[in-house]
Enzyme design. Structure first.
Site, PDB file in Angstrom:
ATOM      1  N   HIS A 622       0.819  -1.222   0.000  1.00 23.45           N
ATOM      2  CA  HIS A 622       0.000   0.000   0.000  1.00 23.45           C
ATOM      3  C   HIS A 622       0.850   1.269   0.000  1.00 23.45           C
ATOM      4  CE1 HIS A 622       0.439  -0.075   4.509  1.00 23.45           C
ATOM      5  NE2 HIS A 622       0.431   1.233   4.332  1.00 23.45           N
ATOM      6  N   ASP A 665      -0.424  -7.352   1.150  1.00 21.68           N
ATOM      7  CA  ASP A 665       0.189  -6.048   1.400  1.00 21.68           C
ATOM      8  C   ASP A 665       1.701  -6.148   1.604  1.00 21.68           C
ATOM      9  OD1 ASP A 665       0.314  -3.324   1.737  1.00 21.68           O
ATOM     10  OD2 ASP A 665      -0.297  -3.367   3.851  1.00 21.68           O
ATOM     11  N   SER A 760       4.331   2.487   8.196  1.00 22.26           N
ATOM     12  CA  SER A 760       3.858   1.468   7.262  1.00 22.26           C
ATOM     13  C   SER A 760       5.020   0.952   6.426  1.00 22.26           C
ATOM     14  CB  SER A 760       2.792   2.061   6.334  1.00 22.26           C
ATOM     15  OG  SER A 760       1.574   2.221   7.004  1.00 22.26           O
ATOM     16  N   GLY A 761       5.031  -0.360   6.193  1.00 18.46           N
ATOM     17  CA  GLY A 761       6.083  -0.967   5.401  1.00 18.46           C
ATOM     18  C   GLY A 761       7.344  -1.270   6.167  1.00 18.46           C
TER      19      GLY A 761
END
Length: 810
Positions: A622, A665, A760-761
């Site tokens: 994402h 994801d 995120s990530g």
């Protein structure tokens, strides 16, 4: 032949097919019993020693220990209930379960406990005594019935259970109130159920606990030695309503088992309190209002909130009226509320601080593992060692020195005030050959620690360790060399390949220039006239020359010898702070060297990532939604600050993007050029394919994400989080079935600790043996650090085959 050979002998015996008699024993490695009534015998094996214990007629053999080095067998009349256990090498202690148990199975014919009062409170008469009652059953007439002292027994197979002659002349005998063993039934919610039922309520066969098929799970027996996760028997390791199991049906992950409740009263749960002690599981006060002032709903009511925390489902938790309680191990007493908009809240219970609290009550039984990656060492026999290692040579966690669970002992901070017995750190309080600890495995009393002895040049940790820093690889060495294209070169070469002296970067003669000056490039190290590479030229360091006819030329700077850095092993010891990213700890600079800052082409940080090899970064899919073009992204490696980047950071363009084909994801980025592996840039290790992280494993997340106004914004932060088994995470009150098998949960259910937007990530790494392994990619969550809403991470192990295939083929 030392401790490891004892373990080997034990394992060989248990797997030989002849080990069934040992099922009747509790074994503890590294433990010796102080015994008065004993026999020392020769024995070639543990099996032979067990047989000698069973056959002895001179005394009742309750335990034996086998010394591997001497092949010596010691059979004993005592066990841990009547004597003390001491630490010893090269020995395994076996104690008969029947003599340790204080409960009965069936009618108690085989009960061998020490209850010596009847259910009416009358003291029992000794079986060998003839006063006040002449017995029909005595040790002489019934030698095999265990008629010892004045303990309750059932020599005549009475259906009403164990009994005894009494010391009351008016009452010849009376029955004893013996607790039922949880083998054929369960007390409370079956947390201690030890039976062999292996089918669920609907008749499904249970999956073995040590199997990951058909359902992968985090309840790994070796990680939970005190939960008795044997074979495929129903158990309750997570405070469920009753024992349960994963099923062998691929379409049904788990189900409760139908275990009958015992008819005898449950065992005592210990003292109860009218104030808050610990997490309040024994709170029995009358507070019935939450922290926000909401009135509590009655536990037996189902309006306005339906729930399963009922008095029937939790019979031992005193769910009376609507009083605040903690039936399921939350961080404090709580209740459902009478407000239909607020399902439940914690209660404000006054603390018991004024009452005395024992050291044992305060001590955690299994504190977080703090084994250094930058491994410290010890001198001599390690009595002066004061490091933070807390794992043994076989990878077991150490028990806290102030705890008596699972092993009772005398090596406490009070008894050894100068031995540094802090937390569960490896120590040597008794002048053994090296640091050791008691383990959290009930079957292994102690082991030596996974520490090396210092060489002549190494310094032992003799005080709480400071940050361990290796020399910066960009610091000029005697050889004055460079890594990669030399962008980080800070040596003192000042002549070109032709021998021409370099012009000072601040000078404007003989060549005028405005792009590469100390003012325009303050982070490029443009000092004096030293060779530099401020623009990342593939040709390496260069300079403007003092030859008016030659504007610039390259310098002859050799490559440094490639450093040897293993994956998952930072060269700066991480802080491992039990804080939080939201309001949490600033990391030691470069202690998480695989951390990547994923940025827009204009340099704005928007996601995290993890370096997994010199050319590859793993992140969340994402994070790449805004643009499918690799040119839209670049990565920053080796940074601690989000802005005002340090001189040594590596900035690399992205050449290709790879999204996981089933739209999970997770995504791979191929870098336009390999990262230079230094002490500040090291890849994380990938897990084995389909590996499952055990429930409650302490892992770490890192990032520069949203900190909601807390200190340390703009610096890399870290947080320590426990992994939560998907079964628990998917409960109604948490994430309510949203977590998939390709994902994992981690976080503190009380809230306050989580990864946030901007993380995120990024990585979730877990320490295993001697390195950090990338187990999760930060994916999603419901809000940020909210109570009962842990973070969700892509389970990397489920995608290792895909990751390796992409890297191999591209």
């Amino acid at each position: 032949m030392e401790h490891k050979e004892v373990v080997l002998l034990l394992l060989l015996f248990l797997k030989s097919g002849q080990g069934e008699p040992l099922d009747d024993y509790v074994n503890t490695q590294g433990a010796s019993l102080f015994s008065v009534t004993k026999k020392q015998l020769g024995a070639g094996s543990i099996e032979e020693c067990a047989a000698k214990c069973e056959e002895d007629e001179e005394f009742t053999c309750r335990a034996f220990q086998y010394h591997s080095k001497e092949q010596q067998c010691v059979i004993m009349a005592e066990n841990r209930k009547s004597s003390i256990i001491i630490r010893m090498r090269d020995v395994v202690l076996f104690e008969k379960k029947v003599y340790l148990s204080e409960c009965k199975t069936g009618n108690g014919k085989n009960y061998r406990g020490t209850m010596s009062k009847t259910k009416n409170g009358i003291t029992c008469q000794k079986w060998s005594s003839t006063s006040p009652h002449r017995p029909r059953f005595s040790p002489a007439t019934h030698p095999s019935e265990g008629l010892e002292e004045n303990y309750c027994r059932n020599p005549d197979n009475d259906p009403q259970g164990p009994w005894c002659y009494t010391t009351d002349p008016e009452k010849r005998y009376d029955y004893c109130d013996i607790l039922e063993c949880e083998e054929e039934c369960m007390h409370c919610s079956g947390e201690n159920y030890d039976g062999k039922i292996s089918k669920t309520m609907s008749g499904l066969e249970c999956q073995a606990w040590d199997s990951q098929s058909p359902h992968a799970h985090g309840y790994i027996p070796s990680k939970f030695p005190n939960k008795n996760l044997k074979k495929n028997y129903c158990r309750n390791p997570d405070r469920e309503l009753r024992p349960w199991c994963f099923t062998t049906d691929p379409n049904k992950r788990w189900e409760l088992c139908d275990i009958p409740r015992c008819t005898t009263p449950p065992p005592s749960s210990g003292p109860t309190y009218q104030c808050l002690k610990g997490t309040g599981e024994n709170y029995r006060g009358n507070v019935a209002v939450t922290v926000s002032g909401h009135t509590c709903q009655h536990w037996s009511a189902q309006t306005p909130h339906t729930h399963n925390r009922t008095p029937e489902n939790f019979p031992c938790k005193n769910l009376d009226e609507n009083y605040c309680r903690n039936p399921d191990g939350k961080r404090a007493p709580w209740c459902h509320t009478t407000n239909s908009q607020v399902r439940w809240e914690y209660c404000k219970i006054p603390s018991c601080d004024s009452s005395p609290v024992s050291t044992e009550q305060l001590a955690p039984t299994a504190p977080p593992e703090l084994t250094p990656v930058v491994q410290d060492c010890y001198h001599g026999d390690g009595q002066s060692y004061r490091g933070t290692s807390s794992t043994t040579t076989t990878g077991k966690k150490c028990q806290s020195w102030s705890s008596m669970t699972p092993h009772r002992h005398q090596k406490t901070p009070e008894n050894y005030p100068n031995a540094g017995l802090t937390m569960n750190y490896c120590r040597n309080p008794d002048a053994d050959k090296g640091p050791w600890c008691f383990t959290t495995d009930p079957s292994v009393r102690w082991e030596y620690c996974n520490l090396k002895k210092c060489s002549g040049t190494e310094a032992s940790v003799v005080a709480p360790p400071p940050v361990v820093l290796l020399p910066d690889v960009e610091t000029p060495s005697e050889e004055d060399c460079m890594f990669g294209n030399g962008k980080g070169y800070r040596g003192k070469r000042a002549t070109t390949v032709t021998g021409t002296p370099c012009q000072d970067w601040a000078a404007q003669e003989p060549h005028r220039h405005s792009i590469f000056t100390p003012e325009t490039n303050p982070r490029a190290g443009l000092e004096k006239n030293y060779c530099r590479n401020p623009d990342g030229d593939v040709g390496g360091p260069w300079c403007y020359t003092t030859n008016p006819r030659k504007l610039y030329d390259y310098c002859d700077v050799p490559q440094c010898a490639a450093p040897s850095f293993d994956c998952g092993k930072p060269q700066v010891e991480p802080k491992k702070c039990p804080g939080r990213v939201v309001g949490g700890c600033v990391a030691h600079p470069h202690s998480w060297p695989w951390q990547v800052s994923l940025r827009t082409r204009f340099g704005m940080h928007f996601c995290g990532g993890t370096l997994i090899s010199p050319e590859w970064v793993l992140t969340a899919a994402h994070c790449l939604e805004k643009s499918p073009r690799p040119s839209s992204y670049k990565v920053i490696l080796g940074a601690h600050q989000e802005v005002n980047l340090e001189p040594h950071v590596q900035e690399i363009e992205v050449s290709r993007l790879f999204l996981e084909p089933t739209r999970k994801d997770i995504a791979l980025l191929k870098l336009s050029s390999p990262a230079v592996i230094t002490d500040k840039v090291i890849p994380a290790c990938l897990p084995s394919p389909n590996y499952v992280v055990a429930d409650r494993t302490e892992c770490f997340i890192t990032g520069w994400g949203e900190t909601q106004g807390t200190f340390g914004a703009g610096l890399l932060k870290e947080a320590q989080l426990p992994v939560i088994e998907n079964k628990v995470c998917n409960r109604y009150e948490f994430l309510n079935g949203r977590v998939q098998s390709t994902e994992l949960c981690a976080g503190h259910l009380a809230g306050g600790t989580d990864s946030c937007q901007g993380d995120s990530g990024g990585p979730l790494v877990c320490f295993e043996k001697d390195k950090y392994i990338l187990q999760g990619v930060t994916s999603w969550g419901l809000g940020c650090a909210r109570p009962n809403k842990p973070g969700v991470y892509v389970r990397v192990s489920r995608f290792v085959t895909w990751i390796e295939g992409v890297m191999r083929n591209n």
